[in-house]
Motif scaffolding. Structure first.
Motif, mmCIF file in Angstrom:
data_model
loop_
_atom_site.group_PDB
_atom_site.id
_atom_site.type_symbol
_atom_site.label_atom_id
_atom_site.label_comp_id
_atom_site.label_asym_id
_atom_site.label_seq_id
_atom_site.Cartn_x
_atom_site.Cartn_y
_atom_site.Cartn_z
ATOM 1 N N VAL A 1 0.813 -1.219 0.000
ATOM 2 C CA VAL A 1 0.000 0.000 0.000
ATOM 3 C C VAL A 1 0.840 1.260 0.000
ATOM 4 N N ALA A 2 2.150 1.138 0.307
ATOM 5 C CA ALA A 2 2.998 2.331 0.328
ATOM 6 C C ALA A 2 4.463 1.919 0.258
ATOM 7 N N ARG A 3 5.283 2.844 -0.262
ATOM 8 C CA ARG A 3 6.722 2.635 -0.344
ATOM 9 C C ARG A 3 7.421 3.887 0.153
ATOM 10 N N ALA A 4 8.504 3.695 0.922
ATOM 11 C CA ALA A 4 9.239 4.819 1.496
ATOM 12 C C ALA A 4 10.722 4.674 1.202
ATOM 13 N N ALA A 5 11.410 5.821 1.116
ATOM 14 C CA ALA A 5 12.836 5.821 0.812
ATOM 15 C C ALA A 5 13.703 5.963 2.053
ATOM 16 N N ASP A 6 13.094 6.251 3.202
ATOM 17 C CA ASP A 6 13.855 6.342 4.450
ATOM 18 C C ASP A 6 12.918 6.105 5.625
ATOM 19 N N GLY A 7 13.501 6.037 6.815
ATOM 20 C CA GLY A 7 12.712 5.722 7.994
ATOM 21 C C GLY A 7 11.693 6.774 8.354
ATOM 22 N N ARG A 8 12.042 8.044 8.193
ATOM 23 C CA ARG A 8 11.105 9.113 8.529
ATOM 24 C C ARG A 8 9.857 9.035 7.657
ATOM 25 N N GLU A 9 10.076 8.851 6.358
ATOM 26 C CA GLU A 9 8.940 8.721 5.454
ATOM 27 C C GLU A 9 8.133 7.469 5.783
ATOM 28 N N GLY B 1 17.019 5.664 10.237
ATOM 29 C CA GLY B 1 17.169 4.285 9.785
ATOM 30 C C GLY B 1 16.025 3.402 10.238
ATOM 31 N N GLY B 2 16.120 2.142 9.892
ATOM 32 C CA GLY B 2 15.058 1.210 10.203
ATOM 33 C C GLY B 2 14.856 0.981 11.689
ATOM 34 N N ILE B 3 15.937 0.974 12.466
ATOM 35 C CA ILE B 3 15.816 0.729 13.902
ATOM 36 C C ILE B 3 15.024 1.854 14.563
ATOM 37 N N GLU B 4 15.382 3.092 14.237
ATOM 38 C CA GLU B 4 14.663 4.227 14.815
ATOM 39 C C GLU B 4 13.206 4.241 14.346
ATOM 40 N N ALA B 5 12.989 3.908 13.067
ATOM 41 C CA ALA B 5 11.628 3.877 12.536
ATOM 42 C C ALA B 5 10.800 2.797 13.218
ATOM 43 N N ALA B 6 11.417 1.623 13.450
ATOM 44 C CA ALA B 6 10.698 0.534 14.117
ATOM 45 C C ALA B 6 10.249 0.951 15.515
ATOM 46 N N ALA B 7 11.131 1.631 16.246
ATOM 47 C CA ALA B 7 10.783 2.073 17.598
ATOM 48 C C ALA B 7 9.633 3.073 17.558
ATOM 49 N N GLU B 8 9.658 3.990 16.592
ATOM 50 C CA GLU B 8 8.601 4.998 16.490
ATOM 51 C C GLU B 8 7.285 4.369 16.051
ATOM 52 N N ILE B 9 7.352 3.418 15.144
ATOM 53 C CA ILE B 9 6.136 2.723 14.706
ATOM 54 C C ILE B 9 5.534 1.958 15.872
ATOM 55 N N ARG B 10 6.380 1.301 16.635
ATOM 56 C CA ARG B 10 5.882 0.556 17.791
ATOM 57 C C ARG B 10 5.210 1.486 18.784
ATOM 58 N N ARG B 11 5.759 2.697 18.957
ATOM 59 C CA ARG B 11 5.216 3.647 19.932
ATOM 60 C C ARG B 11 3.901 4.247 19.470
#
Length: 230
Positions: free
Chosen positions: A30-38, A61-71
């Motif tokens: 449903v979506a594609r992103a070029a970096d973790g923030r996006e 990066g992915g680690i920071e994005a994963a933490a934010e998504i989880r939150r």
């Protein structure tokens, strides 16, 4: 239909992942992103079932994005894509909400299996990833390795026999439904066991519990001393 977001800074990788997932009619990107923030922004907007994130991307990066998504969007499961040599990133990701770990050079079927497992609420450790994690831990030195193995076994010994059975299945990457069928239990009973296991082990996600199972040598088909297949 399982809805998926893909995040990788390389357009060809994003296209390749999408093509692999398109082979399964039950999956849709449903979506594609070029970096973790996006990726985080698009997860908030689209609320996908699973986000497939490259561990290392420019900026966020992915680690920071994963933490934010989880939150912020905890209902979205996270699958991390790694390459060999990124073991320390895998270990960091365990505490930041990722539920699946796959090697980019792995088989396409493994990507589909990992996405489906995480969408179903399971942890999924690619066999190669699990082996690399255990190998990385083993490289810490004999003293640290023995201490870590001993600590894992002590925590596992505190579980009931049925909880140890369930933990071994978690280490194999099985979902609650698959564990229920394998052990002849009701799915609700498995869910209760998993919650108890996480609390007793002192971990907050299934992937971390799975690594503990590998460290303790209780995953079916693994060597009890090394955690490696053999």
């Amino acid at each position: 239909m399982i809805r998926i977001l893909i995040a990788d800074d390389e357009p060809m990788i994003r296209a390749g992942i999408a093509a692999v997932l398109a082979a399964d009619p039950g999956l849709t990107v449903v979506a594609r992103a070029a970096d973790g923030r996006e990726a985080v922004e698009l997860v908030r907007r689209h609320r996908p079932d699973v986000a497939v994130l490259d561990i290392r991307m420019p900026g966020t990066g992915g680690i920071e994005a994963a933490a934010e998504i989880r939150r912020t969007v905890p209902e979205t499961g996270v699958v991390m894509l790694t390459t060999f040599g990124e073991d320390e990133y895998i270990l960091r990701s365990l505490s930041d909400g990722a539920a699946g770990f796959l090697i980019k050079s792995g088989e396409p079927e493994e990507l589909i299996a990992g996405v489906r497992a995480v969408a179903d609420g399971a942890a999924y450790l690619s066999p190669k990833v699990a082996s690399r994690v255990v190998a990385h831990l083993a490289a810490e030195g004999a003293g640290a390795r023995a201490s870590r193995r001993s600590a894992a076994r002590a925590r596992v010994d505190a579980l009931t026999p049925r909880e140890r059975d369930v933990l071994g299945c978690l280490g194999s990457g099985l979902s609650n439904g698959q564990i229920a069928r394998r052990l002849g239990l009701a799915e609700g009973t498995v869910k209760a066991h998993v919650s108890s296991i996480l609390a007793r082990l002192g971990v907050d996600n299934r992937a971390a519990a799975a690594v503990t199972a590998h460290e303790a040598g209780i995953v079916p088909g693994r060597n009890a001393d090394t955690g490696l297949t053999g």
